[in-house]
Design a protein around this motif. Structure first.
Motif, PDB file in Angstrom:
ATOM      1  N   ARG A  74     -12.023 -37.379 -10.878  1.00 34.69           N
ATOM      2  CA  ARG A  74     -11.516 -38.434  -9.994  1.00 34.69           C
ATOM      3  C   ARG A  74     -11.620 -37.974  -8.546  1.00 34.69           C
ATOM      4  O   ARG A  74     -11.599 -36.785  -8.252  1.00 34.69           O
ATOM      5  N   GLY A  75     -11.751 -38.914  -7.633  1.00 36.34           N
ATOM      6  CA  GLY A  75     -11.846 -38.545  -6.228  1.00 36.34           C
ATOM      7  C   GLY A  75     -11.555 -39.701  -5.298  1.00 36.34           C
ATOM      8  O   GLY A  75     -11.508 -40.849  -5.728  1.00 36.34           O
ATOM      9  N   PHE A  76     -11.343 -39.377  -4.029  1.00 34.10           N
ATOM     10  CA  PHE A  76     -11.191 -40.399  -2.992  1.00 34.10           C
ATOM     11  C   PHE A  76     -11.491 -39.729  -1.660  1.00 34.10           C
ATOM     12  O   PHE A  76     -11.647 -38.507  -1.586  1.00 34.10           O
ATOM     13  N   HIS A  77     -11.616 -40.538  -0.611  1.00 37.02           N
ATOM     14  CA  HIS A  77     -11.868 -39.920   0.687  1.00 37.02           C
ATOM     15  C   HIS A  77     -11.137 -40.629   1.820  1.00 37.02           C
ATOM     16  O   HIS A  77     -10.683 -41.761   1.670  1.00 37.02           O
ATOM     17  N   ILE A  78     -11.022 -39.901   2.918  1.00 36.87           N
ATOM     18  CA  ILE A  78     -10.378 -40.414   4.126  1.00 36.87           C
ATOM     19  C   ILE A  78     -11.383 -40.299   5.263  1.00 36.87           C
ATOM     20  O   ILE A  78     -12.104 -39.299   5.353  1.00 36.87           O
ATOM     21  N   THR A  79     -11.449 -41.332   6.104  1.00 35.62           N
ATOM     22  CA  THR A  79     -12.247 -41.215   7.324  1.00 35.62           C
ATOM     23  C   THR A  79     -11.331 -41.485   8.511  1.00 35.62           C
ATOM     24  O   THR A  79     -10.286 -42.135   8.360  1.00 35.62           O
ATOM     25  N   ARG A  83      -7.822 -43.675   7.639  1.00 35.76           N
ATOM     26  CA  ARG A  83      -7.628 -44.637   6.566  1.00 35.76           C
ATOM     27  C   ARG A  83      -8.129 -44.024   5.276  1.00 35.76           C
ATOM     28  O   ARG A  83      -9.024 -43.178   5.279  1.00 35.76           O
ATOM     29  N   MET A  84      -7.498 -44.438   4.187  1.00 36.33           N
ATOM     30  CA  MET A  84      -7.877 -43.938   2.874  1.00 36.33           C
ATOM     31  C   MET A  84      -8.806 -44.974   2.233  1.00 36.33           C
ATOM     32  O   MET A  84      -8.586 -46.163   2.410  1.00 36.33           O
ATOM     33  N   ASP A 102     -11.504 -49.633  -1.286  1.00 35.11           N
ATOM     34  CA  ASP A 102     -11.279 -50.476  -0.105  1.00 35.11           C
ATOM     35  C   ASP A 102     -10.436 -49.692   0.899  1.00 35.11           C
ATOM     36  O   ASP A 102      -9.486 -49.014   0.510  1.00 35.11           O
ATOM     37  N   PRO A 103     -10.757 -49.791   2.196  1.00 36.70           N
ATOM     38  CA  PRO A 103      -9.987 -49.014   3.165  1.00 36.70           C
ATOM     39  C   PRO A 103      -8.559 -49.548   3.325  1.00 36.70           C
ATOM     40  O   PRO A 103      -8.347 -50.758   3.351  1.00 36.70           O
ATOM     41  N   THR A 141      -0.117 -51.763   0.610  1.00 36.17           N
ATOM     42  CA  THR A 141      -0.827 -50.483   0.677  1.00 36.17           C
ATOM     43  C   THR A 141      -0.149 -49.448  -0.215  1.00 36.17           C
ATOM     44  O   THR A 141      -0.818 -48.689  -0.920  1.00 36.17           O
ATOM     45  N   VAL A 142       1.177 -49.442  -0.185  1.00 32.51           N
ATOM     46  CA  VAL A 142       1.928 -48.522  -1.041  1.00 32.51           C
ATOM     47  C   VAL A 142       1.587 -48.788  -2.507  1.00 32.51           C
ATOM     48  O   VAL A 142       1.311 -47.858  -3.263  1.00 32.51           O
ATOM     49  N   SER A 143       1.554 -50.078  -2.895  1.00 34.43           N
ATOM     50  CA  SER A 143       1.207 -50.437  -4.281  1.00 34.43           C
ATOM     51  C   SER A 143      -0.179 -49.923  -4.634  1.00 34.43           C
ATOM     52  O   SER A 143      -0.381 -49.357  -5.713  1.00 34.43           O
ATOM     53  N   ALA A 144      -1.136 -50.126  -3.714  1.00 33.91           N
ATOM     54  CA  ALA A 144      -2.519 -49.705  -3.974  1.00 33.91           C
ATOM     55  C   ALA A 144      -2.593 -48.194  -4.150  1.00 33.91           C
ATOM     56  O   ALA A 144      -3.278 -47.694  -5.039  1.00 33.91           O
TER      57      ALA A 144
END
Lengths: 154, 112
Positions: free
Chosen positions: A72-77, A94-95, A99-100, A130-133
């Motif tokens: 699993r992964g995610f990114h921040i820009t 933003r994470m 979706d950002p 956003t918290v839910s996401a």
């Protein structure tokens, strides 16, 4: 040991403070140099940051990518707004889930505190959606832990 | 104290979770709650009734208003998220302590 504080300020901000046994210069560098960031900005155990691209100057951008052992992964820009060596960093991030999330405005300050440093980070409190996401990604099994906590309260 | 089944079933609805998230930040009236959710006050009142029945919120009387607040034992998404953030940041900064100790040690050695 509880050196860190995390409080909400109104319905707009989160304020985190933490003391470090090193001078502001060292703590500031640890927030702006990719080789150092990759050693500590990892969140819960089990995650690593294979990609850390950072251009620490006003208008410069950064990209952090995290993965865990299960693929699993995610990114921040983000972008830097203001950098005052070795005392202040203002940036926007933003994470991507993928979706950002709405922009998080972050102000981090480093003040000399005796032989060490007091770091204060003020960031935007995300809205409910956003918290839910973020919770839905189950990044830290937060839901489960909180249900356990709820049970202990009843 | 909330009833566990009633609390979870009340929290299964996204609007009610959003109301709880708002109340986690402080007391609010029905009017204040209706505004950001783009709902009528009777619709909000129905959700509040469910939350109150589940023991997740408390209401007091203030003139014609009945402001709501979170019950002490209520868990909200914002609480969960703040907990997650607190754990992740604390872990990060403990790791940073080790990194900084290493850097300081190297500098001292270099000075010798």
């Amino acid at each position: 040991m509880s050196k860190m504080t995390l409080t909400t300020e109104g319905d707009m901000h989160i304020v985190v403070t933490r003391r470090f046994a090193a001078l502001p210069e060292a703590v500031y560098r640890a927030h702006t140099e990719s080789k150092i960031i990759q050693k500590w900005l990892l969140g819960p155990d089990g995650w690593s940051m294979p990609v850390c691209i950072i251009d620490p100057r006003p208008g410069g951008t950064f990209r952090y990518e995290w993965v865990n052992g299960t693929g699993r992964g995610f990114h921040i820009t983000g972008e830097f707004v203001e950098l005052v060596p070795f005392s202040r960093i203002v940036h926007i991030e933003r994470m991507h889930l993928p979706d950002p999330t709405p922009d998080n405005h972050v102000v981090t300050t480093f003040e000399k505190d005796g032989a060490g440093t007091l770091m204060t980070m003020r960031m935007t409190l995300p809205d409910a959606a956003t918290v839910s996401a973020m919770l839905a990604t189950g990044m830290a099994g937060g839901m489960e832990a909180s249900y356990v906590r709820l049970e202990t309260l009843i | 104290m909330p009833n566990l089944d009633a609390a979870f079933s009340a929290m299964a609805d996204p609007t009610r979770r959003a109301i709880l998230a708002r109340l986690a930040l402080g007391e609010a009236t029905v009017m204040e709650l209706a505004e950001p959710f783009d709902m009528t006050q009777p619709a909000v009142s129905r959700h509040l009734k469910v939350l109150e029945g589940a023991g997740l919120i408390l209401r007091r009387v203030e003139g014609a208003k009945r402001p709501c607040r979170l019950a002490p034992a209520a868990i909200t998404e914002i609480d969960q998220w703040l907990d997650m953030l607190r754990v992740a940041l604390a872990r990060n900064y403990d790791r940073l302590d080790d990194v900084l100790a290493e850097v300081t040690l190297k500098r001292r050695k270099a000075k010798r």
